[in-house]
Design a protein around this motif. Structure first.
Motif, mmCIF file in Angstrom:
data_model
loop_
_atom_site.group_PDB
_atom_site.id
_atom_site.type_symbol
_atom_site.label_atom_id
_atom_site.label_comp_id
_atom_site.label_asym_id
_atom_site.label_seq_id
_atom_site.Cartn_x
_atom_site.Cartn_y
_atom_site.Cartn_z
ATOM 1 N N ALA A 178 0.815 -1.215 0.000
ATOM 2 C CA ALA A 178 0.000 0.000 0.000
ATOM 3 C C ALA A 178 0.850 1.268 0.000
ATOM 4 C CB ALA A 178 -0.931 -0.005 1.206
ATOM 5 N N ASP A 179 2.052 1.189 0.576
ATOM 6 C CA ASP A 179 2.925 2.358 0.591
ATOM 7 C C ASP A 179 3.520 2.623 -0.793
ATOM 8 O OD1 ASP A 179 2.513 2.747 3.278
ATOM 9 O OD2 ASP A 179 4.248 1.553 3.889
ATOM 10 N N THR A 180 3.822 1.550 -1.524
ATOM 11 C CA THR A 180 4.441 1.687 -2.835
ATOM 12 C C THR A 180 3.423 1.927 -3.932
ATOM 13 O OG1 THR A 180 6.221 0.193 -2.156
ATOM 14 C CG2 THR A 180 5.918 0.520 -4.526
ATOM 15 N N LEU A 181 2.283 1.242 -3.834
ATOM 16 C CA LEU A 181 1.286 1.290 -4.901
ATOM 17 C C LEU A 181 -0.109 1.254 -4.289
ATOM 18 C CD1 LEU A 181 1.445 1.315 -8.033
ATOM 19 C CD2 LEU A 181 1.075 -1.153 -7.967
ATOM 20 N N PRO A 182 -0.858 2.348 -4.355
ATOM 21 C CA PRO A 182 -2.202 2.381 -3.755
ATOM 22 C C PRO A 182 -3.101 1.289 -4.320
ATOM 23 C CG PRO A 182 -1.488 4.590 -4.374
ATOM 24 C CD PRO A 182 -0.479 3.638 -4.944
ATOM 25 N N THR A 183 -4.048 0.852 -3.499
ATOM 26 C CA THR A 183 -4.960 -0.218 -3.904
ATOM 27 C C THR A 183 -5.730 0.147 -5.168
ATOM 28 O OG1 THR A 183 -5.205 -0.872 -1.588
ATOM 29 C CG2 THR A 183 -6.863 -1.684 -3.129
ATOM 30 N N THR A 184 -6.069 1.420 -5.345
ATOM 31 C CA THR A 184 -6.821 1.847 -6.533
ATOM 32 C C THR A 184 -6.046 1.558 -7.820
ATOM 33 O OG1 THR A 184 -5.908 4.082 -6.255
ATOM 34 C CG2 THR A 184 -8.108 3.648 -5.354
ATOM 35 N N ILE A 185 -4.723 1.535 -7.731
ATOM 36 C CA ILE A 185 -3.897 1.212 -8.891
ATOM 37 C C ILE A 185 -3.628 -0.284 -8.943
ATOM 38 C CG2 ILE A 185 -1.663 1.574 -10.024
ATOM 39 C CD1 ILE A 185 -1.579 4.333 -8.729
ATOM 40 N N ARG A 186 -3.211 -0.848 -7.815
ATOM 41 C CA ARG A 186 -2.821 -2.259 -7.772
ATOM 42 C C ARG A 186 -3.954 -3.182 -8.212
ATOM 43 N NH1 ARG A 186 -1.098 -2.244 -2.887
ATOM 44 N NH2 ARG A 186 -2.702 -3.433 -1.821
ATOM 45 N N SER A 187 -5.183 -2.843 -7.843
ATOM 46 C CA SER A 187 -6.315 -3.704 -8.188
ATOM 47 C C SER A 187 -6.582 -3.751 -9.693
ATOM 48 C CB SER A 187 -7.572 -3.230 -7.457
ATOM 49 O OG SER A 187 -7.943 -1.920 -7.872
ATOM 50 N N GLN A 188 -6.118 -2.737 -10.422
ATOM 51 C CA GLN A 188 -6.330 -2.692 -11.870
ATOM 52 C C GLN A 188 -5.234 -3.420 -12.653
ATOM 53 O OE1 GLN A 188 -9.065 -1.442 -13.319
ATOM 54 N NE2 GLN A 188 -9.906 -0.814 -11.347
ATOM 55 N N LEU A 189 -4.141 -3.760 -11.982
ATOM 56 C CA LEU A 189 -3.054 -4.501 -12.636
ATOM 57 C C LEU A 189 -3.365 -5.982 -12.495
ATOM 58 C CD1 LEU A 189 -0.055 -2.423 -11.199
ATOM 59 C CD2 LEU A 189 -1.380 -1.989 -13.282
ATOM 60 N N GLU A 190 -4.293 -6.456 -13.314
ATOM 61 C CA GLU A 190 -4.905 -7.766 -13.078
ATOM 62 C C GLU A 190 -4.057 -8.945 -13.551
ATOM 63 O OE1 GLU A 190 -9.489 -7.693 -12.966
ATOM 64 O OE2 GLU A 190 -8.917 -6.650 -14.800
ATOM 65 N N THR A 191 -3.106 -8.713 -14.423
ATOM 66 C CA THR A 191 -2.165 -9.762 -14.774
ATOM 67 C C THR A 191 -0.889 -9.512 -13.991
ATOM 68 O OG1 THR A 191 -3.058 -10.159 -16.975
ATOM 69 C CG2 THR A 191 -0.779 -10.799 -16.597
ATOM 70 N N ARG A 192 -0.444 -10.538 -13.240
ATOM 71 C CA ARG A 192 0.704 -10.372 -12.352
ATOM 72 C C ARG A 192 1.748 -11.434 -12.654
ATOM 73 N NH1 ARG A 192 -3.928 -9.760 -7.928
ATOM 74 N NH2 ARG A 192 -4.376 -7.567 -8.318
ATOM 75 N N PHE A 193 2.959 -10.977 -12.819
ATOM 76 C CA PHE A 193 4.101 -11.873 -12.978
ATOM 77 C C PHE A 193 4.943 -11.709 -11.715
ATOM 78 C CE2 PHE A 193 2.815 -10.685 -17.285
ATOM 79 C CZ PHE A 193 2.682 -11.925 -17.889
ATOM 80 N N CYS A 194 4.935 -12.719 -10.869
ATOM 81 C CA CYS A 194 5.599 -12.619 -9.582
ATOM 82 C C CYS A 194 6.795 -13.558 -9.524
ATOM 83 C CB CYS A 194 4.623 -12.936 -8.453
ATOM 84 S SG CYS A 194 5.323 -12.714 -6.806
ATOM 85 N N PHE A 195 7.976 -13.001 -9.377
ATOM 86 C CA PHE A 195 9.189 -13.777 -9.190
ATOM 87 C C PHE A 195 9.358 -14.060 -7.693
ATOM 88 C CE2 PHE A 195 9.485 -11.696 -13.233
ATOM 89 C CZ PHE A 195 10.158 -12.598 -14.048
ATOM 90 N N ARG A 196 10.413 -14.736 -7.341
ATOM 91 C CA ARG A 196 10.624 -15.082 -5.937
ATOM 92 C C ARG A 196 10.655 -13.831 -5.071
ATOM 93 N NH1 ARG A 196 12.872 -19.389 -2.865
ATOM 94 N NH2 ARG A 196 13.846 -18.635 -0.945
#
Length: 263
Positions: A178-196
């Protein structure tokens, strides 16, 4: 206009090729993971693959690189790359111009639909942000905090409204909390590529569940999550020499005259 926006991102556990449609129903992307896990290399892969599919008539890329810009310096020679932005002030100028253009596009679309005409064609605009945590107002002061807050405000508008007028966000950061990326933005990034990631909390922030902390220490190993699926993927890799060879294929204007090949 070429219609193929599917790019190869890697292979599944069983060796099946995995693709992602850059113009699909989830047009915005989050890339997360610990330092050295492969985020920047994967961001390069997405941009490189997009440029192999589409030329500058169909594709326009803006790269916000707040780690000094060295990672993408040579990319400015690609005709699809509009510019590279290395400071918060430059990033804000970029986002403001794209937002203004987005509203103009929507106005043109509205006029066409009102007159029962087909939707107009626009080239796709991609905003790639490497280490988006540097845009967070958290911990910033004075004018810098104001600049970052303005960037986040515009970014929130772009991810909510940008799909129809052809504006896409690719956001890469270590830990999109939440400090880096507000929920209003994060929730719209619906495809996520998560590394370790370092710990289970980080995994829950990115994927909403544990697991990314247990990804094997293999470069390029990641979890790809879309609204409808999730799978472990070994990301494809584009070597620096391959990228340089591609960039050298462009004829660029130089202080010594136009049409000089990069050396």
């Amino acid at each position: 206009m070429a219609a193929d926006w599917r790019v190869f991102v890697g292979r599944s556990w069983w060796g099946k090729p995995i693709h992602y449609n850059l113009r699909g129903r989830t047009p915005h992307v989050s890339i997360a993971g610990a330092t050295g896990s492969g985020k920047s290399e994967f961001l390069k892969l997405l941009l490189y693959s997009a440029c192999q599919k589409q030329d500058e008539r169909n594709l326009e890329i803006h790269i916000i690189d707040l780690k000094g810009g060295a990672t993408f310096s040579a990319w400015k020679h690609a005709l699809q790359v509009k510019d590279i932005y290395r400071t918060t002030a430059e990033a804000l100028g970029c986002l403001m111009a794209i937002e203004e253009g987005m509203w103009r596009r929507l106005d043109i679309i509205n006029q066409a639909r009102y007159a029962f005409r087909p939707d107009p064609w626009f080239k796709e605009i991609f905003v790639a942000i490497d280490e988006g945590g540097e845009l967070s107002p958290e911990g910033a002061y004075g004018n810098e905090k104001q600049l970052r807050t303005a960037c986040m405000h515009i970014l929130s508008t772009l991810v909510r409204i940008g799909r129809e007028p052809g504006v896409h966000i690719i956001h890469a950061t270590q830990r999109p909390d939440a400090d880096t990326l507000p929920t209003t933005i994060r929730s719209q990034l619906e495809t996520r590529f998560c590394f370790r990631v370092a710990e289970d909390l980080d995994s829950r922030i990115v994927l909403r569940h544990n697991g990314a902390e247990d990804i094997p220490l293999i470069p390029g190993r990641m979890i790809m999550q879309t609204p409808n699926s999730e799978q472990l993927v070994q990301a494809a890799y584009v070597s620096p020499s391959q990228v340089i060879t591609w960039l050298q294929s462009y004829k660029v204007a130089t202080p010594y005259g136009a049409g000089t090949t990069l050396s």
